[in-house]
Design an enzyme around this catalytic site. Structure first.
Site, PDB file in Angstrom:
ATOM      1  N   LYS A  99       0.840  -1.211   0.000  1.00  0.00           N
ATOM      2  CA  LYS A  99       0.000   0.000   0.000  1.00  0.00           C
ATOM      3  C   LYS A  99       0.869   1.252   0.000  1.00  0.00           C
ATOM      4  O   LYS A  99       0.623   2.189  -0.763  1.00  0.00           O
ATOM      5  CB  LYS A  99      -0.903  -0.028   1.237  1.00  0.00           C
ATOM      6  CG  LYS A  99      -1.458   1.311   1.651  1.00  0.00           C
ATOM      7  CD  LYS A  99      -2.247   1.234   2.938  1.00  0.00           C
ATOM      8  CE  LYS A  99      -1.471   1.411   4.211  1.00  0.00           C
ATOM      9  NZ  LYS A  99      -1.113   2.789   4.579  1.00  0.00           N
ATOM     10  N   ASN A 100       1.882   1.275   0.863  1.00  0.00           N
ATOM     11  CA  ASN A 100       2.673   2.499   1.010  1.00  0.00           C
ATOM     12  C   ASN A 100       3.648   2.735  -0.144  1.00  0.00           C
ATOM     13  O   ASN A 100       4.247   3.803  -0.241  1.00  0.00           O
ATOM     14  CB  ASN A 100       3.405   2.510   2.358  1.00  0.00           C
ATOM     15  CG  ASN A 100       2.434   2.710   3.511  1.00  0.00           C
ATOM     16  OD1 ASN A 100       1.276   3.063   3.296  1.00  0.00           O
ATOM     17  ND2 ASN A 100       2.897   2.457   4.730  1.00  0.00           N
ATOM     18  N   ARG A 157      -4.372   9.844   4.946  1.00  0.00           N
ATOM     19  CA  ARG A 157      -3.361  10.898   5.041  1.00  0.00           C
ATOM     20  C   ARG A 157      -2.400  10.887   3.859  1.00  0.00           C
ATOM     21  O   ARG A 157      -1.807  11.914   3.530  1.00  0.00           O
ATOM     22  CB  ARG A 157      -2.557  10.729   6.320  1.00  0.00           C
ATOM     23  CG  ARG A 157      -3.376  10.819   7.575  1.00  0.00           C
ATOM     24  CD  ARG A 157      -2.446  10.699   8.738  1.00  0.00           C
ATOM     25  NE  ARG A 157      -1.301  11.570   8.539  1.00  0.00           N
ATOM     26  CZ  ARG A 157      -1.243  12.836   8.893  1.00  0.00           C
ATOM     27  NH1 ARG A 157      -2.250  13.381   9.507  1.00  0.00           N
ATOM     28  NH2 ARG A 157      -0.177  13.571   8.638  1.00  0.00           N
ATOM     29  N   CYS A 161      -4.360  11.984  13.735  1.00  0.00           N
ATOM     30  CA  CYS A 161      -5.021  10.696  13.569  1.00  0.00           C
ATOM     31  C   CYS A 161      -4.766   9.868  14.821  1.00  0.00           C
ATOM     32  O   CYS A 161      -4.147  10.343  15.769  1.00  0.00           O
ATOM     33  CB  CYS A 161      -4.554   9.983  12.312  1.00  0.00           C
ATOM     34  SG  CYS A 161      -2.931   9.261  12.467  1.00  0.00           S
ATOM     35  N   ARG A 212       0.937  14.022  13.653  1.00  0.00           N
ATOM     36  CA  ARG A 212       1.393  13.843  12.277  1.00  0.00           C
ATOM     37  C   ARG A 212       1.411  15.144  11.455  1.00  0.00           C
ATOM     38  O   ARG A 212       0.638  15.302  10.504  1.00  0.00           O
ATOM     39  CB  ARG A 212       0.576  12.745  11.589  1.00  0.00           C
ATOM     40  CG  ARG A 212       0.649  11.444  12.365  1.00  0.00           C
ATOM     41  CD  ARG A 212       0.037  10.301  11.647  1.00  0.00           C
ATOM     42  NE  ARG A 212       0.830   9.843  10.521  1.00  0.00           N
ATOM     43  CZ  ARG A 212       0.466   8.854   9.709  1.00  0.00           C
ATOM     44  NH1 ARG A 212      -0.676   8.249   9.905  1.00  0.00           N
ATOM     45  NH2 ARG A 212       1.239   8.481   8.723  1.00  0.00           N
ATOM     46  N   ASP A 223       5.543   0.333  11.923  1.00  0.00           N
ATOM     47  CA  ASP A 223       4.357  -0.377  11.425  1.00  0.00           C
ATOM     48  C   ASP A 223       4.321  -1.848  11.857  1.00  0.00           C
ATOM     49  O   ASP A 223       3.348  -2.547  11.565  1.00  0.00           O
ATOM     50  CB  ASP A 223       4.270  -0.277   9.893  1.00  0.00           C
ATOM     51  CG  ASP A 223       3.921   1.135   9.438  1.00  0.00           C
ATOM     52  OD1 ASP A 223       3.496   1.942  10.271  1.00  0.00           O
ATOM     53  OD2 ASP A 223       4.098   1.423   8.242  1.00  0.00           O
ATOM     54  N   ILE A 229       8.603   6.731  16.800  1.00  0.00           N
ATOM     55  CA  ILE A 229       8.198   7.482  15.607  1.00  0.00           C
ATOM     56  C   ILE A 229       6.916   8.284  15.854  1.00  0.00           C
ATOM     57  O   ILE A 229       6.861   9.472  15.553  1.00  0.00           O
ATOM     58  CB  ILE A 229       7.999   6.539  14.390  1.00  0.00           C
ATOM     59  CG1 ILE A 229       9.258   5.698  14.144  1.00  0.00           C
ATOM     60  CG2 ILE A 229       7.634   7.330  13.130  1.00  0.00           C
ATOM     61  CD1 ILE A 229      10.489   6.444  13.697  1.00  0.00           C
ATOM     62  N   ARG A 232      -8.246  -0.850   5.395  1.00  0.00           N
ATOM     63  CA  ARG A 232      -7.486   0.233   4.756  1.00  0.00           C
ATOM     64  C   ARG A 232      -6.172  -0.283   4.179  1.00  0.00           C
ATOM     65  O   ARG A 232      -5.663   0.279   3.210  1.00  0.00           O
ATOM     66  CB  ARG A 232      -7.160   1.319   5.783  1.00  0.00           C
ATOM     67  CG  ARG A 232      -8.341   2.167   6.187  1.00  0.00           C
ATOM     68  CD  ARG A 232      -7.875   3.296   7.060  1.00  0.00           C
ATOM     69  NE  ARG A 232      -6.672   3.867   6.482  1.00  0.00           N
ATOM     70  CZ  ARG A 232      -5.737   4.529   7.164  1.00  0.00           C
ATOM     71  NH1 ARG A 232      -5.897   4.718   8.451  1.00  0.00           N
ATOM     72  NH2 ARG A 232      -4.688   5.017   6.562  1.00  0.00           N
TER      73      ARG A 232
END
Ligand code: EPU
Length: 417
Positions: free
Chosen positions: A22-23, A92, A116, A121, A305, A327, A397
């Site tokens: 996805k990223n 985002r 979020c 962020r 993640d 992070i 998502r």
């Protein structure tokens, strides 16, 4: 609203394939805005964030053709530069449209994403970098309003190595006038893949994957074809799920090179690992894993993640461990849910101290963000009794068909409206 119901029923076993990342797909989709020629993208994951990104592209005037995991984007007739709050707030990654819109059309009007579930962020790095390239940027009524006749090459140093800010600036610099040097860049594989795509489109970029990226702007970029690389976080999530259930799985269509730290931690936890060019096999030998300390940091260190998934693994492991989140300031919402399942976790600022328990108990729990959902799924797979996970839209998502994939590995999992 949908829920997932899981009955903990022993080890995960078998083979599973991961989808495209996805990223990585999100910046690739944004990069289509840089050219009037079609971009053909394969291995696009069927997840909700991609649906949102494509909805946004259509709103801007892009022609979108999607069949299975193949996608063609045609940005020859873009007629809007506005990314509205209604879409940006749900995803985002939409901020990735800012750089390409400004670079090609001289204007962008992108909603500020807001905070979020995992932190505030901010997007100050994206804005400062574009300003350094000559953009005139104002924040008006919750929108980033940016203008530039043509962006100019600049020397810019990020205060923090941000993944999407690096991607935004590399895309903007690709069409700028002159040379841009970006320092303290993010090193994530998704940044490297984007640079590869831009090079295929005709951009002149060097240094991606190191902290200094150099971009010589060109007048025009062309269409091309590109395959989205495998999702390293989906891969890691399946491996941890197998480890937590004392299972034995092979993850296919992946790339072990992107997961160095995660694989190291799984070995430290006692799992046996074997890897090939595009597969990873994990075998626990039916044994309970040992707790492992984890500290998140930018790539190539341990990814934020994967923090929530390792928290679930540690909650079920032998011994105690600390999990430090460096992070995002608020990425421990899943702790309270794990505690409802009987986990022994103490939070001290951005450190979680976990004392492993032999078993957790199924309970009704609520997903708070994408990776927190994965953490609850892992805990539920290894718990006694039934767990109902609410708000699974977070999961959808970023994970493609995770319930079907887990069922194929032997999990007792179903979805209810
Ligand atoms: N930051 C700033 N200012 C900025 C941008 C970032 O202070 O302008 C800070 C952030 O607050 C954070 C740090 O920099 O403390 C790193 O954040 P980064 O900008 O790298 O995160 P991102 O680009 O918004 C991407 C992924 C996230 C992933 C992070 C970190 C995408 C679309 N998202 O976000 O993915 O957690 O990098 O690796 O690529 C997820 O998939 O679940 C997810 C949240």
């Amino acid at each position: 609203m949908q829920r997932i119901i899981i009955s903990g029923n022993g080890p995960l076993r078998g083979e599973v394939s991961v989808a495209g990342a996805k990223n990585a797909a999100l910046p690739i989709i944004a990069a289509a805005l840089l050219t009037g020629e079609p971009l053909a993208i394969s291995n696009v994951p069927p997840v909700r964030d991609i649906d949102t990104a494509l909805q946004l592209m259509q709103l801007l005037g892009a022609r979108v053709a999607r069949e299975g995991t193949d996608l063609t984007l045609d940005c020859s007739a873009i007629d809007s530069v506005r990314a509205p709050y209604e879409l940006v707030k749900t995803m985002r990654g939409s901020v990735l449209m800012l750089g390409p819109l400004l670079a090609r059309f001289g204007e962008a009007d992108v909603s500020l994403p807001g905070g979020c579930a995992i932190g505030t962020r901010p997007v100050n790095e994206h804005i400062a970098g574009l300003e350094a390239m000559g953009a005139d940027i104002r924040i008006e009524s919750g929108y980033i309003k940016a203008k530039a006749t043509r962006l100019t090459g600049a020397h810019f140093t990020f205060d923090v190595p941000s993944v999407t800010a690096t991607e935004n600036l590399v895309m903007a610099a690709a069409l700028a006038d002159g040379t841009t040097v970006l320092e303290n860049c993010a090193l994530e594989p998704e940044v490297v893949d984007l640079a590869l795509l831009l090079q295929q489109m005709g951009a002149r970029i060097s240094g991606a994957g190191t902290s200094t990226i150099r971009v010589e702007g060109v007048e025009h970029l062309s269409g091309t074809a590109h395959r989205v690389p495998p999702d390293r976080i989906e891969t890691g999530t399946f491996l941890v799920a197998a480890a937590a259930t004392r299972g034995d799985i092979t993850v296919r269509d992946t790339n072990p090179d992107f997961l160095h730290h995660v694989l190291g931690k799984l070995e430290q936890a006692g799992a046996r690992l074997q890897t090939g060019p595009d597969w990873i096999q994990l075998d626990t030998g039916g044994k309970r894993c040992k707790a492992v300390n984890v500290t998140t940091a930018p790539y190539p260190a341990f990814p934020t993640d994967m923090q929530a998934q390792f928290l679930a693994l540690n909650a079920l492991a032998l011994g105690s461990a600390t999990v430090v989140e460096n992070i995002f300031e608020n990425r421990f919402m899943h702790v309270a849910e794990l505690q409802r399942m009987g986990a022994d976790i103490e939070l001290q600022g951005h450190t979680a101290i976990v004392q492993g328990r032999e078993r957790l108990q199924g309970a009704p729990v609520m997903a708070t963000d994408l990776r927190a959902s994965a953490c609850l799924i892992i805990a539920a797979l290894a718990a006694d009794g039934e767990t109902t996970i609410d708000r699974v839209y977070h999961l959808d998502r970023g994970y493609a068909n995770i319930d079907t994939k887990l069922a194929s590995l032997g999990a007792s999992i179903r979805r209810e409206s």
